[in-house]
Design an enzyme around this catalytic site. Sequence first.
Site, PDB file in Angstrom:
ATOM      1  N   SER A   1       1.154  -1.615  -0.396  1.00  0.00           N
ATOM      2  CA  SER A   1       0.124   0.175  -0.377  1.00  0.00           C
ATOM      3  C   SER A   1       1.102   1.236  -0.444  1.00  0.00           C
ATOM      4  CB  SER A   1      -0.959   0.059   1.186  1.00  0.00           C
ATOM      5  OG  SER A   1      -2.115   0.929   0.842  1.00  0.00           O
TER       6      SER A   1
ATOM      7  N   ASP B   1     -10.193  -4.018  -5.222  1.00  0.00           N
ATOM      8  CA  ASP B   1      -9.431  -2.462  -4.396  1.00  0.00           C
ATOM      9  C   ASP B   1      -9.475  -1.208  -5.620  1.00  0.00           C
ATOM     10  OD1 ASP B   1      -7.183  -0.894  -3.132  1.00  0.00           O
ATOM     11  OD2 ASP B   1      -5.436  -2.284  -3.700  1.00  0.00           O
TER      12      ASP B   1
ATOM     13  N   HIS C   1      -8.567  -4.883  -0.937  1.00  0.00           N
ATOM     14  CA  HIS C   1      -6.932  -3.935  -0.389  1.00  0.00           C
ATOM     15  C   HIS C   1      -6.943  -4.531   0.723  1.00  0.00           C
ATOM     16  CE1 HIS C   1      -3.983  -0.723  -0.869  1.00  0.00           C
ATOM     17  NE2 HIS C   1      -3.890  -0.684   1.118  1.00  0.00           N
TER      18      HIS C   1
END
Length: 418
Positions: free
Chosen positions: A184, A361, A391
């Site tokens: 991320s 995501d 995600h």
Amino acid sequence: MGKKSLCLLISCALLSYFVYTPLPDNIEQPWKLMITWAVIRCGASLSGILEILGFPPYAVGYFFQVPPTSDANVTVTDTLFNKVPVRVFEPKQKSSTMRRAVFYIHGGGWTAGDARWITYDDLARQMVNKLDAVVISTNYRLSPQYHFPTQFEDVYDALRWFLRKKVLEEYGVDPARICVAGDSAGGNLAAGTTQKENNIRTKKERRNITEKTKRLRHRLLDDPEVKIKVKIQSLIYPALQTLDMDLPSYRENAYIPILLKYDMVLFWSLYFTSDKVLREAMLANQHTPVESNHLFKFVNWSTLLPERFQKGHLYTSPMHGPADLAKKFPGFLDVRASSLLADDSKLQGLPLTHILTCQYDVLRDDGLMYVSRLRAAGVQVVHEHVEDGFHGILSFSMSFKAGQRELNKYLKWLEENL
Ligand SMILES: *[C@@H]1O[C@H](CO)[C@@H](O)[C@H](O)[C@H]1NC(C)=O
Ligand SMILES: *[C@@H]1O[C@H](CO)[C@@H](O)[C@H](O)[C@H]1NC(C)=O
């Protein structure tokens, strides 16, 4: 019906209203995800209340921290690399050969997350056990107290500290087998720091080669000025651009947990400033000034996304924002924040790249476009697309079957390629 049962009924209805989130059919264990998401939202609200009471932002994250506890197989130490706090995980067993290493950067939207969180601590231990590797899990200062480029520079400073002969020797690490990885926001920082490292290295090598080749070519490797080359970068659902907040993945997954579009835009804008002006402009996707129009080709999803991900979406030319936004907050057009903005010459020479994307995501298309851009620049890319993934899935390996499955695949890939 008595008053009590009526109250119970109403409470149940309210609770299910709060917990229920519509999810795509092929997400496994949907109720678990809904409940996890409800717990995360409660945590965020609690953090918000604590912040009003004077606690630092995202204070609830503190409860996820675990002390550096060594176990039967792994020695765990908290230390500083170039003043940046890192947690080091080393295999306990002595080794006669040098080991590989993973330099790991945690996620959390540049605002939250910590190498000391139990999820990241556990991930690092699994890497040590599976790969017999040394794992450096780095921290960095967070927004909103610190804005770009602090996060980037902290990580870069720690990485540079690590990538020195002396330090690698101290940890018994083989300089030819180092991976830079992150998820991320950590994937964002991994991509950015690897790009910078690569460019400094190739520039220096080019200069060195032209200047000294004839005399000293074989000594190049001993030149302390020439950086050690990272063998692999691994980007797990990374955030790689801020220019287009209306990619198909943002449109399709705007309301899918764990990362809503609104929150991602909030994280991006907070990375650069606490001024709400940028957030509002990003939400409207009208933040890039007309002078930066030439950058849109680097994030043009109508050319960079594989056909199947474009289905059902119409490409329209980007809208522009006021010129003063980019003057006030230049970070959002900075290649150190948006790796996709690097031109092809800066992508060339990047190490073998592993990219993991999830179907559900908002950041999916950032990863997919980077796969296309890197391949076009001649970089070797291994792309793993998780069809039923959301995600953050690797951070939920303890509770979600899909998370465990993907983590195992990931560790196996590292085992074979690092
Ligand atoms: C240590 O390694 C052994 C062998 O791989 C394994 O069975 C054991 O579960 C590990 N212990 C911990 C605490 O991870
Ligand atoms: C994006 O690519 C399409 C072709 O697929 C082209 O028509 C369009 O002008 C491009 N947009 C930008 C901003 O580069």
